[in-house]
Scaffold this active site. Structure first.
Site, PDB file in Angstrom:
ATOM      1  N   SER A 132       0.856  -1.178   0.000  1.00 51.16           N
ATOM      2  CA  SER A 132       0.000   0.000   0.000  1.00 51.16           C
ATOM      3  C   SER A 132       0.893   1.229   0.000  1.00 51.16           C
ATOM      4  O   SER A 132       2.076   1.151   0.374  1.00 51.16           O
ATOM      5  CB  SER A 132      -0.893  -0.002   1.248  1.00 51.16           C
ATOM      6  OG  SER A 132      -1.500   1.258   1.461  1.00 51.16           O
ATOM      7  N   TYR A 145      -1.267  -0.332  11.034  1.00 47.55           N
ATOM      8  CA  TYR A 145      -1.336  -0.760   9.636  1.00 47.55           C
ATOM      9  C   TYR A 145      -0.062  -0.362   8.893  1.00 47.55           C
ATOM     10  O   TYR A 145       0.514  -1.169   8.153  1.00 47.55           O
ATOM     11  CB  TYR A 145      -2.557  -0.132   8.973  1.00 47.55           C
ATOM     12  CG  TYR A 145      -2.748  -0.496   7.522  1.00 47.55           C
ATOM     13  CD1 TYR A 145      -2.928  -1.814   7.127  1.00 47.55           C
ATOM     14  CD2 TYR A 145      -2.767   0.491   6.534  1.00 47.55           C
ATOM     15  CE1 TYR A 145      -3.106  -2.153   5.791  1.00 47.55           C
ATOM     16  CE2 TYR A 145      -2.961   0.176   5.194  1.00 47.55           C
ATOM     17  CZ  TYR A 145      -3.126  -1.145   4.827  1.00 47.55           C
ATOM     18  OH  TYR A 145      -3.306  -1.462   3.509  1.00 47.55           O
TER      19      TYR A 145
END
Length: 272
Positions: A132, A145
């Site tokens: 990501s 995250y």
């Protein structure tokens, strides 16, 4: 002989779209998810399906070995399964940090370890790790995250050098915001935290779905197209940012930390 791909996290979104994309390239696709009922559409489309919870070591090994036993090869492993644990670091219990890493970091590691002996034997193969933009630049409220995706990026960089002599490629795909149910899962994870009361402005920001999904979100098919490009390429790039927001976010890692901190402070000020 058709090439063979094993893809994790295919119940919806990027995994589902990637399975369909590689099918279109006439690959044999083994699509996996924790619940095989979620894979019925892919089975109807022509995929092979298998139950796989990436937090279960034996299951990871067995699925990979079964693919190789049935097809004699594994050309591409796509580590796509993942989710986002949002929340200020103080409010996220360590057990949730462990769960985040179990899926986003340990899961890919388990499958990589299972796949590499087979790829080394054939001296060919590609591992695509779906990371990501959050694996390249950290933002307040996403530290857990961010940590998992930073770890995946670091492991991928090390692995690329370790296996290059065996004809194995490692590519990282870095989407920005994607139009999937990822947002719903993230909101559910943040909703279950025991809040300290010190970060309510941050919670208010993330409880707005647009803050998570973001302007400029791309459809999962756009990410799948890039994963497919990495899978079929004889010489894939090490990194593939996806979407305008993804490319901009990845580039932001070159900015001075003070600039990034000032930008976050400005966002907080205008979100009050």
């Amino acid at each position: 002989m058709e090439k063979v791909a094993l893809i994790t996290g295919c119940s919806s979104g990027i995994g589902d779209a990637t399975a369909r994309s590689l099918l279109h390239e006439e690959w044999t696709v083994v699509a996996t998810a924790r619940n095989t009922e979620d894979l019925e559409g892919l089975a109807d489309a022509g995929c092979e399906t298998a139950e796989l919870d990436v937090t279960k070591p034996a299951q990871c090994t067995n699925v990979v070995d079964d693919v190789v036993e049935r097809h004699g090869r594994l050309d591409c492993l796509v580590n796509n399964a993942g989710y986002a644990q949002l929340g200020p670091l103080e409010d996220v219990p360590t057990r949730e940090l462990h769960r985040q890493f179990d899926v986003n970091v340990y899961g890919p590691h388990r499958l990589i370890r299972a796949a590499l002996p087979h790829m080394r034997e054939r001296e060919d193969g590609t591992i695509v790790n779906v990371s990501s933009v959050s694996g390249r630049v950290a933002t307040p409220g996403m530290g857990v995250y961010n940590g998992s995706k930073f770890a995946l990026e670091g492991m991928s960089d090390a692995l690329r050098g370790e296996v290059s002599d065996y004809g194995i490629d490692v590519a990282v795909v870095e989407p920005g915001p994607v139009e999937t149910n990822f947002t719903d899962r993230a909101e559910a994870e943040i909703g279950g935290l025991d809040r300290s009361g010190a970060y309510e402005q941050l919670y208010a920001f993330f409880e707005d779905a647009s803050a998570v999904n973001g302007v400029g979100a791309v459809p999962p098919e756009a990410v799948a197209e890039v994963i497919t490009e990495a899978a079929v390429s004889p010489d894939p790039r090490s990194r593939y940012p996806v979407g305008r927001a993804g490319r901009f976010g990845v580039a932001a890692r070159f900015l001075p930390d003070r600039w990034l901190d000032a930008a976050y402070a400005l966002v907080r000020r205008f979100s009050r």
